[in-house]
Structures are given as C-alpha cells and as structure tokens.
Design a protein around this motif. Structure first.
Motif, PDB file in Angstrom:
ATOM      1  N   GLU A   1      30.292  34.839  32.960  1.00 63.10           N
ATOM      2  CA  GLU A   1      30.073  36.117  33.620  1.00 63.10           C
ATOM      3  C   GLU A   1      28.920  36.020  34.613  1.00 63.10           C
ATOM      4  N   TYR A   2      29.208  36.345  35.850  1.00 63.95           N
ATOM      5  CA  TYR A   2      28.216  36.403  36.909  1.00 63.95           C
ATOM      6  C   TYR A   2      28.472  37.654  37.736  1.00 63.95           C
ATOM      7  N   PHE A   3      27.404  38.342  38.105  1.00 58.46           N
ATOM      8  CA  PHE A   3      27.530  39.557  38.907  1.00 58.46           C
ATOM      9  C   PHE A   3      28.446  40.572  38.228  1.00 58.46           C
ATOM     10  N   GLY A   4      28.442  40.570  36.898  1.00 59.15           N
ATOM     11  CA  GLY A   4      29.242  41.531  36.162  1.00 59.15           C
ATOM     12  C   GLY A   4      30.719  41.187  36.093  1.00 59.15           C
ATOM     13  N   THR A   5      31.093  39.961  36.471  1.00 59.52           N
ATOM     14  CA  THR A   5      32.500  39.560  36.484  1.00 59.52           C
ATOM     15  C   THR A   5      32.644  38.179  35.863  1.00 59.52           C
ATOM     16  N   ASN A   6      33.694  37.982  35.061  1.00 57.41           N
ATOM     17  CA  ASN A   6      34.003  36.670  34.514  1.00 57.41           C
ATOM     18  C   ASN A   6      34.692  35.835  35.599  1.00 57.41           C
ATOM     19  N   LEU A   7      33.953  34.947  36.205  1.00 59.82           N
ATOM     20  CA  LEU A   7      34.472  34.167  37.323  1.00 59.82           C
ATOM     21  C   LEU A   7      35.281  32.967  36.835  1.00 59.82           C
TER      22      LEU A   7
ATOM     23  N   LYS B   1      36.652  32.116  42.028  1.00 59.30           N
ATOM     24  CA  LYS B   1      37.356  33.365  42.309  1.00 59.30           C
ATOM     25  C   LYS B   1      37.236  34.303  41.126  1.00 59.30           C
ATOM     26  N   THR B   2      37.495  35.561  41.400  1.00 58.26           N
ATOM     27  CA  THR B   2      37.497  36.573  40.344  1.00 58.26           C
ATOM     28  C   THR B   2      38.819  36.496  39.583  1.00 58.26           C
ATOM     29  N   PRO B   3      38.854  36.969  38.357  1.00 57.20           N
ATOM     30  CA  PRO B   3      40.085  36.863  37.557  1.00 57.20           C
ATOM     31  C   PRO B   3      41.286  37.531  38.198  1.00 57.20           C
ATOM     32  N   ASP B   4      41.069  38.591  38.957  1.00 57.68           N
ATOM     33  CA  ASP B   4      42.187  39.277  39.592  1.00 57.68           C
ATOM     34  C   ASP B   4      42.495  38.727  40.989  1.00 57.68           C
ATOM     35  N   ASP B   5      41.865  37.599  41.352  1.00 59.89           N
ATOM     36  CA  ASP B   5      42.067  36.947  42.655  1.00 59.89           C
ATOM     37  C   ASP B   5      41.645  37.829  43.832  1.00 59.89           C
ATOM     38  N   ARG B   6      40.837  38.849  43.551  1.00 59.84           N
ATOM     39  CA  ARG B   6      40.431  39.730  44.645  1.00 59.84           C
ATOM     40  C   ARG B   6      39.496  39.005  45.618  1.00 59.84           C
TER      41      ARG B   6
END
Length: 866
Positions: free
Chosen positions: A768-774, A815-820
């Motif tokens: 988790e980085y920047f509030g997101t599981n990268l 990348k973010t899990p949702d590929d955003r």
C-alpha cells in the motif's frame, strides 16, 4: 488495342464510382425501415443464435489459469474462438501485451512472432512476409503481397496500408498458410489480422503519454461511451508521434536526420445495437511526414569481377582527362573533386543532397452490419480505402545535383472498394458453416518522376567535361515520367464448414471460386529542358531511355482469370487438453501488373554519335501469371498442468508455382552491319516453382503465480525449386552481361532459417502506497535471428549476409489494481544492436547500400483510465 482497353477501364470505373455511396448508404438506410442494428466486428461474431454486444464479447474471453494472462479471441475463421480451440497455425498478441510492451509498429510485432518477417522499408517499398517469403518487395505497385492484411474485417490489398501506426488495438493475429475460403481475398502464405477496440456502452477515457530518447513524444487519447443508452455507442481514438531520426545527413539538410517519426491519426467509430441487428461504422485517417527513404553506404570491397580480373570504372574529369578506377568512390572523387573529401562509405549516416521527407495519407471507411435472421447471422462488410504517397527524395549524393527540387521517385495513389456478404450458422451444431460473396475493385496509379539537374549527364556518362554529347543542358531541367496504372476487379463466392463427427473428431472444409479481371498500362514521356541543337535532340531521348528504361511509348494489357481455392482440415481432440490437426490448402494470388514495364531497346554509343534514337527490339510482359500455393500442415495444440503450460507445434510443406519475382530474358538484335547482338533484360515475371518447408513451436509456462514464460521458435527453409532464368549478381553481370543464372535448388536469399523468441513477464503486489495497493510488473523479451544471406553465394564473389543476433526489449512499471494509473519505463533494442536488414553491392557509380534495425530507444509511458 489502346482505345479498347481505355474504354474497358472507363466502363469498369463508371460501374464502381457510385459503389461506396450505395453500399454505405444501404447500410445506413436500414434503420429507417425499423430494423435494429449493432456493428459487430469479427471478434464479436456470435457464439450462438443470439448476438451479444460486441464489447462484451471482447471483454469476456476467459483467462487461462489466472487473471494476469492475456487471452486473445481468435477471429481467423470468422467466429470468436480461443486460440487453443482453432486447429490451425495461428499466433496472436493481445491488448495487454500490446499496451504494456509498447507494440506500435510491425517491427515490434516481429520481435514477438518469429515467422512474421515484414520487409520494412518505407510505405511504398515494404512487404509483409511469412516463413521468409514476402512476395514482390521493393515497390512493385501493381502486385499484391503473399501475406494479406485485414483490419477490422476489411482486406487491404496495397502494401502501403501496413504502414499504419498501431494504437487502441485489441489484438494482432498472424494466420499462417494460404487463405481464401474465408477472410476476404486470396493469399498464398497467410494473413495478418488487426482488430481495433470497439465502442463500449461503459464510459471510459484513456490517455497515454510517452517521452523518450531522440526527443520521442507520443500521445494517444481514446474516449468511448453511449450516445443513446443501450442503443448507440461511440469511440474516438487519436494518436500523434514524433521522434528524431538516427541517421545523420552529411550534406544539405544537416538538421534533418533519416529514419525519423512524424505521424498522426484519428479513428472514429459508431456502434448501434437494435435487437437482432448490430451495425459498426468506422472512419480512420492517418498521415506521415518522415524521412524513412534514407539508408547508409558501405565499402563492399568489390575490386575484382567474377572472373578474377580487376574491376574497371572509366571516368573523364572536367579537363577531359580519362582514367580507370576499381571502385565508385575513386571514380566519383575524380569526377567531382570539390566533394572528394565527402565521398566515402558512411554506414551509419546518409550522404543525400538536400534530403526531403515522404508524405503519406490514408483514409479507411467501413461499415459492418450483422443481422440475426432466425438462428443464422447475415454479415455485410462495406469499405472504401485510399492511400497516397508523395516522396521528396534527395537531389543526389555528396552535394552532386543529379536531380532538382527533390523530384526523384514514385508518386502513388491507391483506391479500393470492397463488399463482403456472408451468412453463418450458429456454433455448437453438428455442422456449422459460413458462406458468402466478395467483391473488390482496386485502381492504383504509379508515376515515376525524375527531374534532372546539372550533374545528371555527368553521372550518366561518367564524363564531366560539359561538352558535346556530355553537355549538362541535354538533361538539366528535363522531367521524365513513367506513368503506370494497375486495376483489378475481383468477384468471388466462398464457403467453409465444420462437421463434428463426435465430441473428438471434426472435419473443416472450404471452397472458393474467384473471377478476376486485371488491367495494366504504362506510358513513358518527358518534357522541359533547354532547346537543343538538332544534332542533340535524339541524344536527349537516348539519355532518358538509359536513365529510366524508356520513353515516348504506351502499352497496355488485360488478363481474365478464374481460380479455385480450398481447405481440407481434419482434427482430432484426444481430450480437453490435446488436439491434433492436419490440413491441405490451396491459395491463389492475382497476376501482378508491372507499372514500369518498358520496351526493350538496343543501346549503343554509335546511335548517340549519329543522333539516332535507340531502336526497340522487344517488349516486356506487363502482367504476370497468378501465383498458386499448395500447402500441407500438421501439428498439435496442448495444455498441461491445469493450463499452466501451453505447448503447440506444427510442420509445413508449401509449394508455390508461378512465384512472382524479378527474372531476366535474352533479346536478340541484328544491327545494320549484320552483327547479332544479345541483350539481357530484367523484368517482372514468374519463377516456375519454389518450395517452403519448416516447423514452428510456441507456448507459455507459469511455474509460479503471476509469472509467465512465453516462447516461439521457427525453422523456415525456402528454396528455388525451378528457376532457370534469374538475373545475375552485379559482379557476375559485369563480366557476363548477357548471362542468365539457373538458381534451381538454391536457397532463396533474405530468408532467416532459425528464429527464436523468449519472453518473461511477472506481476506482483507491491503493497500500500498513497492509500492504494499498487501492483508492479516487469517484462523482458529477446528475439534471436540466425545468419541471413542477402545473396546467392555461388554466383557472386561478394557474399552479402548478416550474422546471427538478438534484439532485447524490456520494461518495468507500476499500476493501481483497477488499472486506472499505469507508469512504466521501457527500452527497445536494449543492447543497441546494429543489425542489417538489407545490403546491396555497389554499381559503377554508386556505393553499396545498407539499412539497419532501429537502434536503442528508451522511454517512459504514463497511461490513465477514468
């Protein structure tokens, strides 16, 4: 004869001028009758009687073993199928790999599918190849490739359409072996199938920005969503790319480097879904302004002719002194001492005088309609394609003004109209089938323009005295044109079906009957220049004949043919994991129209002295015979370890009769003194037979979760089986100018016997980085090619070849899990390998030419989806 052919061509043109409007208009008019529509591309071919939305089909391909693998929906049989379910040799690259590994040109595809070997030069002179065979390359505008190109269900005949940038692509598929019982037009060795992403009813906007070495800037933008919910969706894709070239120019436009990138494109699509009918409309425009006509020069060492005697090049300097040299570098320096310090081989630079760029434009318009009628699907694909090519080539080399105003090269225009209708049964039946008709009309114009400068006569005659028969004003300011036209009208009926004997055994068979009307004409003329004394007017004509092959002529030809193509493809599924297959196929390629076929002249210096025009002693054929391919394939597809291991293999034997290529022919002429003279002339014709044989492997393996190893390997053997009248190599022809070579049973040059691709890719959760599981990913891809011969060693002292080499590409990203959000850095040709793709011997006044694969490129890409 000329008038009748002209009337025939005019009638054909008149009959098809309204066709694009009628075809597209018919498709657009159907909704007004209360019918429901949704454009359904090949990848969206229904798997049952009810047709799902195409975007859903594209997105619903089930993964193999885990969500990270890129499964491609195969459409080579006009149905949506998984690659392991198709009992034919087909390779594919999916959207995930295309995006992450920055696959944007055919040269990138080569690094991942080893049997696919396009001859990449410029938009006019390239050619797609499979198993070492490309068909006629080097700018035969009236010929078709042995490998077809199909973009979103539309077969594109002219090679220039292969120059398009790949962007917003769903998949690239390479179908090996003759095609014709499906997939548009006939081909003899295979087809490349490009499927772009469809409009979606789920709103999404994607941006991609790339910065890299040599001032690389690329930008793509895609947006899609509904115009009318559940009824009409749109998709707009835009691309732009610029990058400096890597071949510096040493004379003239020194700020302009060869092999640069400067291109843009836009694609707009509408997708309508109206109950039982879908309709997809697409318009695409692309343009380039690039100096991809440039290459380097090299010292080929040619100082001894084939008979072992010293090479001789005679030249006369401005003072009238004549000397003999053994290489063109010395002769050019003697003729033009003011440029002597620059006249030297420059493998990694260009020496063009005032180098210019090549301008190309393409337009593609298509409409695909799918209508579920009961349990059948009726498909209509209507299309128009336009290509134009305008080169601004150089004025010469080293500062020498052989030409003026960059006018030296071919202006080409191609217009293609096509209409395909097919009716398909649902899948899952005891017998499933597709049948239909196909229409194609194509007209190509090719104008070889040469506007001569003050040094044209000096180079032609190797004499710079500027006096008498060598006066510069004889050619200075003259424009000579060879204007050719090639037209073809194709009408075909085809059908293909699969009978499922039981859950294990199946037999696919297909048949195609094609009628083709091929027309061709060539016209040579010149104009401009200074007013000459009466004793030099015919000398000017002779010089132009020597420069471009002919002038002041018109000739034409017509060819009507009917051909049969077929496919017999039994397969046996031992279990859910292993399928074996065999197939025999016949494919036919249209006769090639030679848009630069010229009369055969008897040339002798005595005619210039007497101010007499060279006499015509024969003519070259203007249309070749069709090319016929018979191919045998056997192979298997298998999956193991709960689909963690995929291994496929196949072997092939392919004989091609009437193979279209450059041949040579003898012509005889008795002069006024009664002496018999023999003239050897190269021309576009048919090699009686060639054969191809080899084997191919491909697969992938996942030993641990989210880690994949992909591989593909091929041995491609290609031989002239019967080739009694080949044009000789340059050093052979210098000694034996009337020779024809028998190359029967010799290996075909420019074919790489062994190729191998291996790649690894791995994805993992970074935390988790920047509030997101990268998530992070990394890939490495290596493409190996064994030694490639560019000449037939037995008939030249100077063997041309490229030794074995590997090209490595690599990248890593997060990348973010949702590929955003997706940020990656990557490199192509990581080792900066300088491998040759072409190589040629020098002539009496030109150094040998050489071109290379693209050098190291490093970039960073940010992709966003929202």
């Amino acid at each position: 004869m000329r008038n009748s052919i002209a009337r025939r061509r005019q009638a054909l043109l008149s009959s098809v001028r309204a066709l694009p409007i009628a075809l597209l208009g018919g498709a657009v008019a159907l909704p007004a009758l209360g019918l429901s529509f949704a454009a359904q591309a090949q990848q969206a071919q229904p798997a049952a009687a009810a047709a799902p939305a195409p975007a859903a089909v594209q997105a619903s391909a089930p993964p193999i073993a885990q969500a990270e693998i890129d499964e491609v929906v195969i459409t080579a049989r006009d149905r949506a199928e998984k690659d392991q379910d198709v009992p034919l040799p087909i390779s594919a690259i999916g959207e995930k790999k295309i995006d992450e590994q920055h696959v944007e040109k055919w040269s990138d595809v080569v690094q991942r599918i080893p049997s696919f070997t396009p001859a990449i030069a410029n938009p006019r002179t390239g050619a797609n190849g499979l198993r070492g065979v490309t068909g006629i390359s080097g700018g035969a505008d009236g010929s078709e490739g042995d490998v077809g190109l199909i973009i979103d269900n539309v077969f594109l005949s002219y090679i220039g359409f292969s120059w398009l940038q790949l962007y917003d692509v769903n998949s690239v598929q390479v179908a090996r072996g003759p095609q014709g019982t499906l997939l548009g037009k006939n081909t003899t060795t295979g087809a490349v199938i490009l499927s772009n992403n469809l409009p979606s009813f789920t709103p999404q906007t994607t941006t991609e920005t790339t910065l890299g070495s040599r001032r690389l800037v690329e930008e793509t933008f895609t947006t899609t969503g509904p115009l009318i919910p559940d009824t009409i969706a749109y998709r707009i894709s835009v691309m732009g790319a610029k990058q400096d070239g890597w071949l510096p120019n040493l004379y003239g436009n020194t700020n302009l480097k060869g092999q640069d990138t400067d291109r843009w494109g836009i694609r707009g699509q509408l997708l309508g879904t109206f109950g039982d009918v879908t309709d997809r409309f697409k318009y695409e425009h692309a343009a380039t302004n690039e100096t991809n006509n440039s290459n380097g020069t090299w010292n080929d060492g040619w100082v001894t002719d084939f008979n072992g005697q010293p090479r001789t090049i005679s030249a006369t300097d401005p003072s009238g002194v004549k000397k003999t040299f053994d290489n063109p570098q010395q002769a050019l320096a003697w003729l033009y001492p003011q440029y002597a310090s620059r006249i030297a081989p420059q493998p990694f630079a260009t020496v063009y005088t005032n180098i210019g760029s090549i301008l190309t434009h393409t337009d593609l318009v298509s409409n695909e309609l799918n209508w579920n009628v009961g349990n059948l699907t009726l498909t209509s694909v209507s299309a128009f394609a336009h290509f134009d090519f305008h080169p601004n080539n150089s004025d010469g080399n080293y500062g020498i003004q052989q030409y003026d105003n960059n006018i030296q090269g071919y202006d080409v225009g191609a217009n293609q109209y096509s209409q395909e209708l097919r009716l398909s049964s649902p899948t899952g039946e005891k017998f499933d089938w597709t049948a239909g008709t196909y229409f194609l009309r194509e007209l190509i114009t090719s104008n070889d323009r040469q506007q001569y400068g003050p040094d044209a006569v000096g180079l032609l005659q190797r004499n710079t005295t500027n006096k008498g028969l060598n006066a510069s004003n004889i050619l200075n300011g003259v424009e000579a044109d060879l204007y050719g036209q090639a037209g073809i009208t194709t009408l075909a009926a085809f059908g293909q079906g699969t009978y499922h004997y039981d859950e294990h055994a199946a037999l696919t068979f297909g048949l195609r009957d094609s009628y083709e009307d091929r027309t061709a004409s060539d016209h040579g003329y010149y104009f401009g220049g200074a007013t000459l004394a009466p004793n030099l007017t015919n000398v000017r004509t002779n010089y132009i004949i020597s420069e471009i092959g002919g002038t002041n002529f018109f000739q034409a030809g017509v060819q009507d043919t009917n051909s049969i193509s077929f496919l017999i493809n039994p397969s046996y599924k031992f279990n859910d994991n292993i399928t074996a297959y065999f197939n025999v196929a016949r494919g036919v390629k249209s006769g090639a129209a030679d848009t630069v076929a010229v009369p055969v002249y008897y040339t002798n210096a005595s005619f210039n002295t007497a101010n007499q025009v060279y006499p015509v002693v024969g003519s070259l054929p203007i249309i070749t015979q069709p090319e016929i391919s018979i191919d045998y394939e056997t192979g298997f597809k298998s999956s193991w370890l709960d689909n963690h291991l995929i291994f496929n293999a196949n072997a092939y034997l392919n004989t091609i009769n009437n193979f279209q290529a450059t041949l040579s022919r003898w012509y005889s002429y008795t002069d006024t003194s009664g002496n018999l003279n023999t003239i050897n002339k190269s021309y576009l014709g048919n090699i009686p037979s060639v054969y191809l044989a080899g084997f191919e492997f491909e697969g992938r393996y996942s030993p641990i979760e989210n880690f994949w190893v992909n591989w593909a390997a091929a041995y491609n053997g290609a031989w002239y089986w019967n080739f009694p009248d080949a044009a000789p190599a340059a050093d052979y022809a210098a000694v034996y100018p009337t020779a024809q070579l028998n190359l029967s049973h010799q290996r075909i040059p420019n074919v790489t016997p062994y190729t191998f691709v291996i790649g690894v890719n791995y994805e993992t959760h970074l935390g988790e980085y920047f509030g997101t599981n990268l998530k992070g990913y990394v890939y490495v891809n290596e493409a190996f090619k064994s030694t490639t011969l560019f000449s037939v060693p037995s008939y030249t002292l100077y063997t041309l070849q490229q030794g074995s080499y590997s090209i490595v590409s690599a990248g890593l990203g997060v990348k973010t899990p949702d590929d955003r959000y997706d940020l990656a850095i990557w490199a192509k040709n990581l080792g900066n390998v300088r491998a040759m793709t072409t190589q040629s011997l020098s002539t009496n006044i030109t150094l040998g030419g050489v071109s290379y694969v693209d050098p190291l490129t490093i970039g960073a890409t940010l992709r966003t989806r929202f």
